[in-house]
Design an enzyme around this catalytic site. Structure first.
Site, PDB file in Angstrom:
ATOM      1  CB  CYS A  46      -1.227  -0.126   1.169  1.00 10.63           C
ATOM      2  SG  CYS A  46      -2.088  -0.988   1.030  1.00 10.63           S
ATOM      3  CE  LYS A  72      -1.527  -0.421  -4.280  1.00 10.31           C
ATOM      4  NZ  LYS A  72      -2.605  -0.009  -4.386  1.00 10.31           N
TER       5      LYS A  72
HETATM    6  C1  UDX Z   1      -1.576   0.819   5.388  1.00 11.35           C
HETATM    7  C2  UDX Z   1      -2.207   1.371   6.117  1.00 11.35           C
HETATM    8  O1  UDX Z   1      -2.032   1.145   7.435  1.00 11.35           O
HETATM    9  C3  UDX Z   1      -3.811   0.469   6.045  1.00 11.35           C
HETATM   10  O2  UDX Z   1      -4.801   1.646   6.378  1.00 11.35           O
HETATM   11  C4  UDX Z   1      -4.105   0.637   4.707  1.00 11.35           C
HETATM   12  O3  UDX Z   1      -5.116   0.351   4.076  1.00 11.35           O
HETATM   13  C5  UDX Z   1      -3.295   0.079   3.635  1.00 11.35           C
HETATM   14  O4  UDX Z   1      -1.779   0.236   4.269  1.00 11.35           O
HETATM   15  P1  UDX Z   1      -0.257  -2.130   6.096  1.00 11.35           P
HETATM   16  O5  UDX Z   1       0.156  -1.975   4.241  1.00 11.35           O
HETATM   17  O6  UDX Z   1      -1.369  -3.016   6.449  1.00 11.35           O
HETATM   18  O7  UDX Z   1      -1.333  -0.600   6.058  1.00 11.35           O
HETATM   19  O8  UDX Z   1       1.107  -1.898   6.204  1.00 11.35           O
HETATM   20  P2  UDX Z   1       0.832  -0.797   8.230  1.00 11.35           P
HETATM   21  O9  UDX Z   1       0.587  -1.127   9.332  1.00 11.35           O
HETATM   22  O10 UDX Z   1       0.551   0.479   7.988  1.00 11.35           O
HETATM   23  O11 UDX Z   1       2.832  -0.370   7.749  1.00 11.35           O
HETATM   24  C6  UDX Z   1       3.383  -0.102   6.348  1.00 11.35           C
HETATM   25  C7  UDX Z   1       4.913  -0.359   6.684  1.00 11.35           C
HETATM   26  O12 UDX Z   1       5.620   0.697   7.855  1.00 11.35           O
HETATM   27  C8  UDX Z   1       5.360  -1.164   7.080  1.00 11.35           C
HETATM   28  O13 UDX Z   1       6.259  -1.506   6.466  1.00 11.35           O
HETATM   29  C9  UDX Z   1       5.988  -1.109   8.803  1.00 11.35           C
HETATM   30  O14 UDX Z   1       6.520  -2.301   9.331  1.00 11.35           O
HETATM   31  C10 UDX Z   1       6.131   0.235   8.221  1.00 11.35           C
HETATM   32  N1  UDX Z   1       5.853   1.512   9.884  1.00 11.35           N
HETATM   33  C11 UDX Z   1       5.187   0.872  10.156  1.00 11.35           C
HETATM   34  C12 UDX Z   1       7.375   1.574  10.307  1.00 11.35           C
HETATM   35  O15 UDX Z   1       7.908   2.173   9.531  1.00 11.35           O
HETATM   36  N2  UDX Z   1       7.321   2.486  10.839  1.00 11.35           N
HETATM   37  C13 UDX Z   1       6.254   2.567  11.683  1.00 11.35           C
HETATM   38  O16 UDX Z   1       5.445   3.859  12.889  1.00 11.35           O
HETATM   39  C14 UDX Z   1       4.484   2.552  12.019  1.00 11.35           C
END
Ligand code: UDX
Length: 458
Positions: A279, A282
């Site tokens: 997500c 992209k």
């Molecule tokens: C995300 C959005 O949170 C969600 O609302 C949307 O519908 C889809 O995209 P997701 O891709 O499942 O969800 O992952 P998320 O938990 O948001 O983490 C995204 C990325 O950010 C991960 O690689 C995670 O490791 C990273 N991250 C997250 C960090 O590096 N630091 C943080 O503090 C939080």
């Protein structure tokens, strides 16, 4: 209500299963026949907590079925949720061909009025195009179509929980009937009236979600704006981490205190290897492209994206600095998924790091509790091991690339003894520096005073 769901990826499977769980009658369809057959056989194509249990139970109880025929799926639903993929094109735009295909299919197969809901993440104005396609291609079908936008905010790993206990349900509509229909679909979620698989002893106290009604364009924008803002927060934390390393401060102390200000909030300020997954990378690109086409250079987002890319390079540089020579060194990698609690490796920082280390001539051994199978097809040059201990055996360095909680509970004393050189590079700040150093590790993490950080003024 009778609901059809087209597309059985993360979004479609969670949406269809949870809508069945709260009482609707749901028919799902996926054009990937192998995936559809797998689901018909009761096997999940993805790992997502609670999903399998809910999926099997709702099928057994007759509220959830898998259609073999797309037309049958279209005709069976009062509302049709489009949950197909919108992957990135070479230039960063979203590839909307699957949505276009489904729109034409709905238009030709429908025989009665339908509410068509775009659930996939799409750029603004997709709703208008969808409406036009339905009207044009369905002009002889005698069906009337209404279109709505209802973006999903599901996080992988907590998808079921996020669907059943959302902060907000956003619906972009053009008329009151559509608003009423969507409110009816989500009423059990708004009222908390369902057996909650996440909190079996009752989820009283969970705040009632906000039901936000907007125009279709605003609703489409909300999804991109939210994800891009969260990505910005992460890149901000990573830029701070860089500065902390240079100045001898601790990014965790800084972000913890920042997060206590309710205007900032504590979430998504965790420094590490940067964001990945299907997500954020992209969506931020698609948002930049969307702005560009609207005549705006969204430099803020471009910077966040480039910082994210740079984060991997900075970490490779740290490893290089610590190992002196990377070529022919055995490097263990703990974690392959893009984050914990998922088997998804798409745009995973861990895989990017592994690819970079392979390119530098290292021998990479890796383990992940869930993502081995997917990583194996994406990155065949890595040696995949049965567990974390096998990864550590004889390693010149061990890298934590995904924040799986079980990695924190490993027998680190044993790992220290088995490594050729007890060098631990924690890309997710999972471990406590003092405790781990006391076990005899050379330990470096991200934005914390680890002693031997690169860029530290002499
Ligand atoms: C995300 C959005 O949170 C969600 O609302 C949307 O519908 C889809 O995209 P997701 O891709 O499942 O969800 O992952 P998320 O938990 O948001 O983490 C995204 C990325 O950010 C991960 O690689 C995670 O490791 C990273 N991250 C997250 C960090 O590096 N630091 C943080 O503090 C939080």
């Amino acid at each position: 209500m009778r609901i059809s769901v087209i597309g059985c990826g993360y979004v479609g499977l969670v949406t269809g299963t949870c809508l069945a769980e709260v009482g609707h009658s749901v028919v799902c369809f996926d054009s990937d026949t192998a995936k559809a057959q797998m689901l018909r056989d009761g096997r999940m194509p993805i790992y997502e907590p609670h999903l399998e249990e809910l999926f099997l139970r709702n099928r057994q109880e007759g509220r959830l079925s898998l259609a073999e025929d797309a037309g049958e799926t279209v005709r069976s639903g009062d509302a049709i949720f489009i949950c197909v993929g919108t992957p990135p094109l070479e230039n960063g735009d979203s590839d909307l061909s699957a949505i276009d295909h489904v729109a034409r299919m709905i238009a030709s197969e429908a025989r009665s009025p339908k509410l068509v809901v775009e659930k996939s993440t799409v750029p603004v104005r997709t709703g208008q195009e969808l409406k036009r396609a339905l009207a044009v291609y369905g002009r002889n079908s005698g069906s009337k179509f209404r279109v709505a936008s209802n973006p999903e905010f599901l996080r992988e790993g907590t998808g079921v929980e996020d669907f059943l206990h959302p902060d907000r349900i956003v619906v972009g509509v053009e008329d009151e009937q559509t608003e009423r229909q969507l409110r009816e679909i989500y009423q059990p979620v708004l009222d908390g009236k369902f057996r909650c698989p996440v909190h079996p002893s009752g989820c009283q106290g969970a705040p009632e979600p906000a039901f936000v009604v907007t125009t279709i364009a605003s609703s489409e924008l909300i999804k991109h704006a939210s994800n891009s803002f969260l990505a910005l927060k992460i890149s901000y934390a990573n830029a701070l981490a860089d500065l902390c390393e240079r100045l001898g401060a601790n990014v965790e102390e800084v972000t913890r205190a920042m997060g206590l200000d309710p205007r900032i909030g504590p979430h998504f300020l965790r420094a590490g290897l940067g964001f990945g997954g299907f997500c954020f990378p992209k969506d931020i690109q698609a948002f930049i492209r969307l702005a560009e086409r609207a005549g705006m250079d969204f430099r803020l987002l471009k910077e966040a994206e480039s910082l994210n890319h740079h984060q991997i390079e900075r970490f490779v540089e740290k490893i290089r600095h610590a190992l002196w020579v990377v070529r022919d060194k055995r490097i263990g990698l703990l974690g392959l998924a893009f984050k914990a609690n998922t088997d998804d490796t798409r745009f995973s920082p861990a895989l990017k790091l592994a690819a970079r280390l392979l390119a530098e001539g290292a021998e990479v051994h890796a383990y992940d509790p869930q993502a081995m199978e997917k990583a194996r097809t994406e990155l065949p040059g890595v040696n995949y091991e049965a567990d974390a201990y096998a990864v550590a055996r004889g390693a010149d360095a061990l890298v934590i690339a995904t924040e799986w909680p079980e990695f924190a509970r490993l027998d680190w004393e044993k790992i220290q003894a088995e490594m050729a050189r007890p060098l631990l590079m924690d890309g997710r700040n999972l471990l406590d520096p003092k405790t781990i150093r006391a076990l005899g590790f050379e330990y470096q993490s991200v934005g914390r005073p680890d002693g031997d950080s690169i860029g530290l003024p002499a």
